[in-house]
Design an enzyme around this catalytic site. Structure first.
Site, PDB file in Angstrom:
ATOM      1  N   GLY A  51      27.790  -6.249 -12.034  1.00  0.00           N
ATOM      2  CA  GLY A  51      27.371  -4.759 -11.721  1.00  0.00           C
ATOM      3  C   GLY A  51      25.868  -5.113 -13.647  1.00  0.00           C
TER       4      GLY A  51
ATOM      5  N   GLN B 213      23.608   0.315 -17.350  1.00  0.00           N
ATOM      6  CA  GLN B 213      22.769   0.652 -18.638  1.00  0.00           C
ATOM      7  C   GLN B 213      23.283  -0.595 -19.635  1.00  0.00           C
ATOM      8  OE1 GLN B 213      24.622   3.249 -20.606  1.00  0.00           O
ATOM      9  NE2 GLN B 213      22.862   3.132 -22.462  1.00  0.00           N
TER      10      GLN B 213
ATOM     11  N   ASP C 167      25.457  -7.611  -8.225  1.00  0.00           N
ATOM     12  CA  ASP C 167      25.513  -5.936  -8.497  1.00  0.00           C
ATOM     13  C   ASP C 167      25.628  -5.659  -7.041  1.00  0.00           C
ATOM     14  OD1 ASP C 167      25.326  -3.273  -9.307  1.00  0.00           O
ATOM     15  OD2 ASP C 167      24.410  -4.034 -10.914  1.00  0.00           O
ATOM     16  N   ILE C 168      25.710  -4.717  -6.803  1.00  0.00           N
ATOM     17  CA  ILE C 168      26.489  -4.110  -5.752  1.00  0.00           C
ATOM     18  C   ILE C 168      24.748  -3.674  -4.377  1.00  0.00           C
ATOM     19  CG2 ILE C 168      25.593  -1.806  -6.471  1.00  0.00           C
ATOM     20  CD1 ILE C 168      28.399  -3.087  -3.566  1.00  0.00           C
ATOM     21  N   ARG C 169      23.786  -3.862  -5.577  1.00  0.00           N
ATOM     22  CA  ARG C 169      22.132  -3.506  -5.057  1.00  0.00           C
ATOM     23  C   ARG C 169      21.213  -4.324  -5.813  1.00  0.00           C
ATOM     24  NH1 ARG C 169      24.514   1.505  -3.156  1.00  0.00           N
ATOM     25  NH2 ARG C 169      23.632   2.065  -5.149  1.00  0.00           N
TER      26      ARG C 169
ATOM     27  N   ASN D   3      29.833  -7.135  -3.809  1.00  0.00           N
ATOM     28  CA  ASN D   3      30.693  -6.206  -4.083  1.00  0.00           C
ATOM     29  C   ASN D   3      32.184  -6.268  -5.240  1.00  0.00           C
ATOM     30  OD1 ASN D   3      31.799  -3.746  -3.957  1.00  0.00           O
ATOM     31  ND2 ASN D   3      32.285  -3.775  -1.819  1.00  0.00           N
TER      32      ASN D   3
ATOM     33  N   TYR E 249      37.950   9.178 -15.125  1.00  0.00           N
ATOM     34  CA  TYR E 249      37.570   8.120 -15.694  1.00  0.00           C
ATOM     35  C   TYR E 249      38.324   7.533 -16.908  1.00  0.00           C
ATOM     36  CZ  TYR E 249      34.384   4.856 -18.697  1.00  0.00           C
ATOM     37  OH  TYR E 249      33.751   4.149 -19.455  1.00  0.00           O
TER      38      TYR E 249
ATOM     39  N   LYS F  69      40.488   3.968 -17.412  1.00  0.00           N
ATOM     40  CA  LYS F  69      40.629   3.152 -18.214  1.00  0.00           C
ATOM     41  C   LYS F  69      41.923   2.367 -19.009  1.00  0.00           C
ATOM     42  CE  LYS F  69      36.060   1.814 -18.291  1.00  0.00           C
ATOM     43  NZ  LYS F  69      35.662   0.693 -17.591  1.00  0.00           N
TER      44      LYS F  69
END
Ligand code: SER
Length: 314
Positions: free
Chosen positions: A9, A13, A35-37, A53, A143, A147
């Site tokens: 990831g 940010q 990262d995924i892309r 992924n 979310y 967590k």
């Protein structure tokens, strides 16, 4: 010996700034961003980068073996507002990426994990001011539930399998270099952009919604500090409360007005108001300060000055 780091990831940010900082400390070749892309040219071109992924265990395991990774920073997640729109995927991503990394550590393929938690683990029944480290936790968002469950699993893997996983409950994070990714605290980033572009901002939270916040520089320092701390200093194996400042939309607007006098804020609360209302207004982070020496540097005033300076340059 230098750690060999994998950031999952890395284009997000936090991941973006973490990648740059870790590369500066440990050497570019020792920090593999993934990262995924390929979403962030800065991260992709500044050192080793792999497309991965976070839900694919075999891909992560392969990367760990090929690069002889010792430490993993798992920054991939769906944030609070986005998760409400896609609960099943949020649960899948937020939980299973964590299991993959915990299981690699359990199998002794990696040594150390950083996994971020959030103030979202708290809920409407939690004491709102100076929320203690140990208190009632009944999160009411997808979310927050993910967590909270993640924290339980981190502690479990530590106690039962001896896994070295370290975690911080980040407050809302404010940064200028990479946009935030779908959280409830995102207004506190957007407001600076709109202040400079249009001298006005329509806020999706109400005027007096007070939330815990932190400047990205502090968040990155905390992340690296907890990972560098001697293992015996880490006494909490779920996640540490972490704080810097708390403010309302009115207060951040007042601070911005000191630099942009004609700035104006209006309010149009949407579904995120309910999420914000369920979270703490301020956090007691005594344990982080005592156990591994956490100390924040930025308050609302110094953050506002720095944000506007960097955004103007940009
Ligand atoms: N900033 C995050 C969010 O708003 C909280 O962890 O979702």
């Amino acid at each position: 010996m230098n750690p060999k780091i994998l950031i999952i990831g890395a284009c997000g940010q936090i991941g973006t700034e973490l990648t740059h900082k870790l590369r500066a400390i440990y050497g570019t070749e020792n920090v593999i961003a993934s990262d995924i892309r390929k979403m962030n040219t800065d991260v992709v071109h500044s050192g080793p980068f792999e497309v991965v992924n976070a839900l694919d265990f075999n891909q992560i395991e392969h990367l760990v073996e090929v690069h002889q990774i010792t430490d993993v920073y798992l920054m991939a997640a769906l944030l609070s507002a986005t998760a409400e729109k896609n609960p099943a995927f949020a649960w899948d991503l937020n939980m299973n990426s964590l299991f993959h990394v915990l299981n690699l550590a359990k199998a002794k393929k990696i040594k150390k994990i950083f996994w971020p938690s959030s103030i979202a683990v708290f809920g409407p029944t939690t004491p709102k001011e100076n929320t203690p480290q140990y208190t009632i936790m009944e999160p009411s968002t997808v979310y927050g539930i993910s967590k909270q469950a993640g924290e339980r699993w981190c502690e479990y893997y530590h106690h039962i399998f001896g896994v070295d996983v370290r975690s911080i409950r980040y407050p809302g994070l404010i940064s200028w270099s990479t946009p935030p990714g779908g959280g409830t605290t995102d207004y506190a980033v957007d407001i600076y952009h709109k202040a400079l572009e249009q001298s006005k901002y329509e806020c999706f939270l109400s005027a007096e919604t007070k939330m815990p916040m932190m400047y990205m520089d502090d968040a990155i320092r905390a992340t690296i500090q907890i990972m560098q701390a001697d293992a015996e200093k880490i006494k909490i194996h779920s996640s540490y409360n972490l704080a810097a400042m708390s403010f309302t939309p009115t207060q951040i607007a007042t601070e911005i007005k000191k630099h942009i006098p004609d700035f104006e804020i209006t309010y149009q609360p949407d579904f995120r108001q309910q999420i914000a209302d369920s979270w703490p207004a301020s956090i007691d982070d005594t344990s982080a300060r005592e156990d591994w020496g956490w100390k924040h540097e930025f308050d609302l005033g110094s953050m506002t000055q720095d944000m506007l300076l960097h955004l103007r340059e940009q």
